[in-house]
Design a protein around this motif. Sequence first.
Motif, PDB file in Angstrom:
ATOM      1  N   VAL A  38       0.862  -1.184   0.000  1.00 57.92           N
ATOM      2  CA  VAL A  38       0.000   0.000   0.000  1.00 57.92           C
ATOM      3  C   VAL A  38       0.900   1.236   0.000  1.00 57.92           C
ATOM      4  O   VAL A  38       1.581   1.515   0.981  1.00 57.92           O
ATOM      5  CB  VAL A  38      -0.923   0.009   1.236  1.00 57.92           C
ATOM      6  CG1 VAL A  38      -1.979   1.097   1.091  1.00 57.92           C
ATOM      7  CG2 VAL A  38      -1.555  -1.353   1.470  1.00 57.92           C
ATOM      8  N   GLU A  39       0.891   1.944  -1.111  1.00 60.01           N
ATOM      9  CA  GLU A  39       1.778   3.106  -1.278  1.00 60.01           C
ATOM     10  C   GLU A  39       1.154   4.049  -2.295  1.00 60.01           C
ATOM     11  O   GLU A  39       0.801   3.628  -3.401  1.00 60.01           O
ATOM     12  CB  GLU A  39       3.157   2.635  -1.742  1.00 60.01           C
ATOM     13  CG  GLU A  39       4.115   3.705  -2.167  1.00 60.01           C
ATOM     14  CD  GLU A  39       4.467   4.696  -1.070  1.00 60.01           C
ATOM     15  OE1 GLU A  39       4.117   5.886  -1.236  1.00 60.01           O
ATOM     16  OE2 GLU A  39       5.086   4.299  -0.065  1.00 60.01           O
ATOM     17  N   ASP A  40       1.014   5.329  -1.929  1.00 60.26           N
ATOM     18  CA  ASP A  40       0.392   6.283  -2.840  1.00 60.26           C
ATOM     19  C   ASP A  40       1.364   6.818  -3.890  1.00 60.26           C
ATOM     20  O   ASP A  40       0.941   7.237  -4.965  1.00 60.26           O
ATOM     21  CB  ASP A  40      -0.258   7.439  -2.070  1.00 60.26           C
ATOM     22  CG  ASP A  40       0.731   8.234  -1.246  1.00 60.26           C
ATOM     23  OD1 ASP A  40       1.626   7.613  -0.624  1.00 60.26           O
ATOM     24  OD2 ASP A  40       0.620   9.469  -1.200  1.00 60.26           O
ATOM     25  N   ASP A  64      -3.861   3.407  -1.990  1.00 61.70           N
ATOM     26  CA  ASP A  64      -4.177   4.075  -0.729  1.00 61.70           C
ATOM     27  C   ASP A  64      -4.865   3.084   0.212  1.00 61.70           C
ATOM     28  O   ASP A  64      -5.144   1.944  -0.158  1.00 61.70           O
ATOM     29  CB  ASP A  64      -5.046   5.319  -0.957  1.00 61.70           C
ATOM     30  CG  ASP A  64      -6.350   5.027  -1.681  1.00 61.70           C
ATOM     31  OD1 ASP A  64      -6.993   4.009  -1.388  1.00 61.70           O
ATOM     32  OD2 ASP A  64      -6.740   5.838  -2.552  1.00 61.70           O
ATOM     33  N   GLY A  65      -5.145   3.551   1.416  1.00 61.13           N
ATOM     34  CA  GLY A  65      -5.750   2.681   2.414  1.00 61.13           C
ATOM     35  C   GLY A  65      -7.129   2.181   2.040  1.00 61.13           C
ATOM     36  O   GLY A  65      -7.492   1.041   2.343  1.00 61.13           O
ATOM     37  N   ALA A  66      -7.914   3.016   1.349  1.00 59.56           N
ATOM     38  CA  ALA A  66      -9.264   2.607   0.951  1.00 59.56           C
ATOM     39  C   ALA A  66      -9.208   1.441  -0.042  1.00 59.56           C
ATOM     40  O   ALA A  66      -9.949   0.459   0.084  1.00 59.56           O
ATOM     41  CB  ALA A  66     -10.016   3.787   0.346  1.00 59.56           C
ATOM     42  N   GLU A  67      -8.306   1.527  -1.029  1.00 63.56           N
ATOM     43  CA  GLU A  67      -8.156   0.436  -1.991  1.00 63.56           C
ATOM     44  C   GLU A  67      -7.631  -0.822  -1.291  1.00 63.56           C
ATOM     45  O   GLU A  67      -8.063  -1.934  -1.580  1.00 63.56           O
ATOM     46  CB  GLU A  67      -7.217   0.850  -3.121  1.00 63.56           C
ATOM     47  CG  GLU A  67      -7.091  -0.204  -4.203  1.00 63.56           C
ATOM     48  CD  GLU A  67      -6.196   0.207  -5.355  1.00 63.56           C
ATOM     49  OE1 GLU A  67      -5.832  -0.686  -6.141  1.00 63.56           O
ATOM     50  OE2 GLU A  67      -5.847   1.404  -5.485  1.00 63.56           O
ATOM     51  N   LYS A  85       1.342   7.727   5.435  1.00 60.74           N
ATOM     52  CA  LYS A  85       0.734   9.005   5.057  1.00 60.74           C
ATOM     53  C   LYS A  85       0.218   8.888   3.633  1.00 60.74           C
ATOM     54  O   LYS A  85       0.998   8.864   2.681  1.00 60.74           O
ATOM     55  CB  LYS A  85       1.784  10.108   5.165  1.00 60.74           C
ATOM     56  CG  LYS A  85       1.224  11.483   5.303  1.00 60.74           C
ATOM     57  CD  LYS A  85       2.296  12.382   5.880  1.00 60.74           C
ATOM     58  CE  LYS A  85       1.873  13.794   5.943  1.00 60.74           C
ATOM     59  NZ  LYS A  85       1.135  14.194   7.081  1.00 60.74           N
ATOM     60  N   MET A  86      -1.118   8.772   3.497  1.00 55.10           N
ATOM     61  CA  MET A  86      -1.753   8.596   2.186  1.00 55.10           C
ATOM     62  C   MET A  86      -3.091   9.314   2.164  1.00 55.10           C
ATOM     63  O   MET A  86      -3.691   9.536   3.213  1.00 55.10           O
ATOM     64  CB  MET A  86      -2.004   7.099   1.921  1.00 55.10           C
ATOM     65  CG  MET A  86      -0.779   6.241   1.879  1.00 55.10           C
ATOM     66  SD  MET A  86      -1.193   4.504   1.675  1.00 55.10           S
ATOM     67  CE  MET A  86      -1.918   4.098   3.272  1.00 55.10           C
ATOM     68  N   PRO A  87      -3.572   9.637   0.961  1.00 59.50           N
ATOM     69  CA  PRO A  87      -4.916  10.220   0.848  1.00 59.50           C
ATOM     70  C   PRO A  87      -5.982   9.144   1.070  1.00 59.50           C
ATOM     71  O   PRO A  87      -5.662   7.954   1.142  1.00 59.50           O
ATOM     72  CB  PRO A  87      -4.949  10.738  -0.596  1.00 59.50           C
ATOM     73  CG  PRO A  87      -3.966   9.892  -1.328  1.00 59.50           C
ATOM     74  CD  PRO A  87      -2.899   9.543  -0.327  1.00 59.50           C
ATOM     75  N   GLN A  88      -7.206   9.532   1.144  1.00 63.38           N
ATOM     76  CA  GLN A  88      -8.374   8.648   1.306  1.00 63.38           C
ATOM     77  C   GLN A  88      -8.409   8.014   2.691  1.00 63.38           C
ATOM     78  O   GLN A  88      -9.304   8.268   3.446  1.00 63.38           O
ATOM     79  CB  GLN A  88      -8.440   7.555   0.234  1.00 63.38           C
ATOM     80  CG  GLN A  88      -8.487   8.038  -1.185  1.00 63.38           C
ATOM     81  CD  GLN A  88      -9.778   8.778  -1.500  1.00 63.38           C
ATOM     82  OE1 GLN A  88     -10.839   8.390  -1.044  1.00 63.38           O
ATOM     83  NE2 GLN A  88      -9.685   9.838  -2.264  1.00 63.38           N
ATOM     84  N   MET A  89      -7.440   7.172   2.991  1.00 61.50           N
ATOM     85  CA  MET A  89      -7.354   6.494   4.281  1.00 61.50           C
ATOM     86  C   MET A  89      -5.871   6.314   4.579  1.00 61.50           C
ATOM     87  O   MET A  89      -5.163   5.683   3.804  1.00 61.50           O
ATOM     88  CB  MET A  89      -8.051   5.126   4.198  1.00 61.50           C
ATOM     89  CG  MET A  89      -7.981   4.327   5.482  1.00 61.50           C
ATOM     90  SD  MET A  89      -8.572   2.610   5.302  1.00 61.50           S
ATOM     91  CE  MET A  89     -10.319   2.861   5.071  1.00 61.50           C
ATOM     92  N   GLU A  93      -5.412   4.436   9.971  1.00 60.02           N
ATOM     93  CA  GLU A  93      -6.801   4.019   9.739  1.00 60.02           C
ATOM     94  C   GLU A  93      -6.841   2.611   9.148  1.00 60.02           C
ATOM     95  O   GLU A  93      -7.692   1.797   9.531  1.00 60.02           O
ATOM     96  CB  GLU A  93      -7.504   4.996   8.801  1.00 60.02           C
ATOM     97  CG  GLU A  93      -7.743   6.364   9.413  1.00 60.02           C
ATOM     98  CD  GLU A  93      -8.257   7.359   8.389  1.00 60.02           C
ATOM     99  OE1 GLU A  93      -9.407   7.831   8.558  1.00 60.02           O
ATOM    100  OE2 GLU A  93      -7.522   7.646   7.424  1.00 60.02           O
ATOM    101  N   LEU A  94      -5.923   2.318   8.239  1.00 63.87           N
ATOM    102  CA  LEU A  94      -5.862   0.988   7.648  1.00 63.87           C
ATOM    103  C   LEU A  94      -5.514  -0.063   8.702  1.00 63.87           C
ATOM    104  O   LEU A  94      -6.108  -1.146   8.726  1.00 63.87           O
ATOM    105  CB  LEU A  94      -4.842   0.968   6.505  1.00 63.87           C
ATOM    106  CG  LEU A  94      -4.673  -0.362   5.774  1.00 63.87           C
ATOM    107  CD1 LEU A  94      -5.995  -0.856   5.183  1.00 63.87           C
ATOM    108  CD2 LEU A  94      -3.612  -0.223   4.682  1.00 63.87           C
ATOM    109  N   LEU A  95      -4.590   0.253   9.591  1.00 66.34           N
ATOM    110  CA  LEU A  95      -4.253  -0.676  10.675  1.00 66.34           C
ATOM    111  C   LEU A  95      -5.454  -0.914  11.591  1.00 66.34           C
ATOM    112  O   LEU A  95      -5.655  -2.020  12.088  1.00 66.34           O
ATOM    113  CB  LEU A  95      -3.060  -0.156  11.473  1.00 66.34           C
ATOM    114  CG  LEU A  95      -1.719  -0.198  10.746  1.00 66.34           C
ATOM    115  CD1 LEU A  95      -0.643   0.504  11.555  1.00 66.34           C
ATOM    116  CD2 LEU A  95      -1.316  -1.627  10.434  1.00 66.34           C
ATOM    117  N   SER A  96      -6.273   0.120  11.787  1.00 61.83           N
ATOM    118  CA  SER A  96      -7.502  -0.045  12.573  1.00 61.83           C
ATOM    119  C   SER A  96      -8.476  -0.992  11.877  1.00 61.83           C
ATOM    120  O   SER A  96      -9.128  -1.813  12.524  1.00 61.83           O
ATOM    121  CB  SER A  96      -8.175   1.305  12.815  1.00 61.83           C
ATOM    122  OG  SER A  96      -7.376   2.104  13.648  1.00 61.83           O
TER     123      SER A  96
END
Length: 153
Positions: A38-40, A64-67, A85-89, A93-96
């Motif tokens: 996961v990398e923007d 991003d985290g959402a994808e 540090k990414m847009p969307q999520m 937040e992704l770890l949550s």
Amino acid sequence: MNSLSHFLRHSRTAFAFLNVEMGAQSNSHDHQVQILVVEDDVEMRALLVDALTDEGYRVWPARDGAEAAAKLAERSFDLMITDMKMPQMDGMELLSVVKERGLSLPVIAISAFFDEGPAADALRERAVTCLRKPLRIEELKSIVKTALHHPRR
């Protein structure tokens, strides 16, 4: 009917060949390691995907985290490498999401900045390790191998 059976027989052979060529495994004990990256940043994501693919892993990129959250809902992974540090999520937040879903996978966090305080403590609690950018690819490969053989879950 004869040409249909000929077509089906050759189609199955071609399909089996494509599965092998694309990395699909025929035996469950020959599992190809699945890594979610996961990398923007497009260039960094491509570098990570190429480096890990060269090591024989099956790599699934997410921008991003959402994808990444969507991909985590679709399939299981053996390891996740995520920018923080990414847009969307973002990465926290992704770890949550990973924790809320009860997913058991080691996580390697990467970022140009790791702040001290409660957020850093929470990150260290959830991630196998935190790597600062710019990354040293050989170090990352070594950490991936360690995380896969001795995951902290």
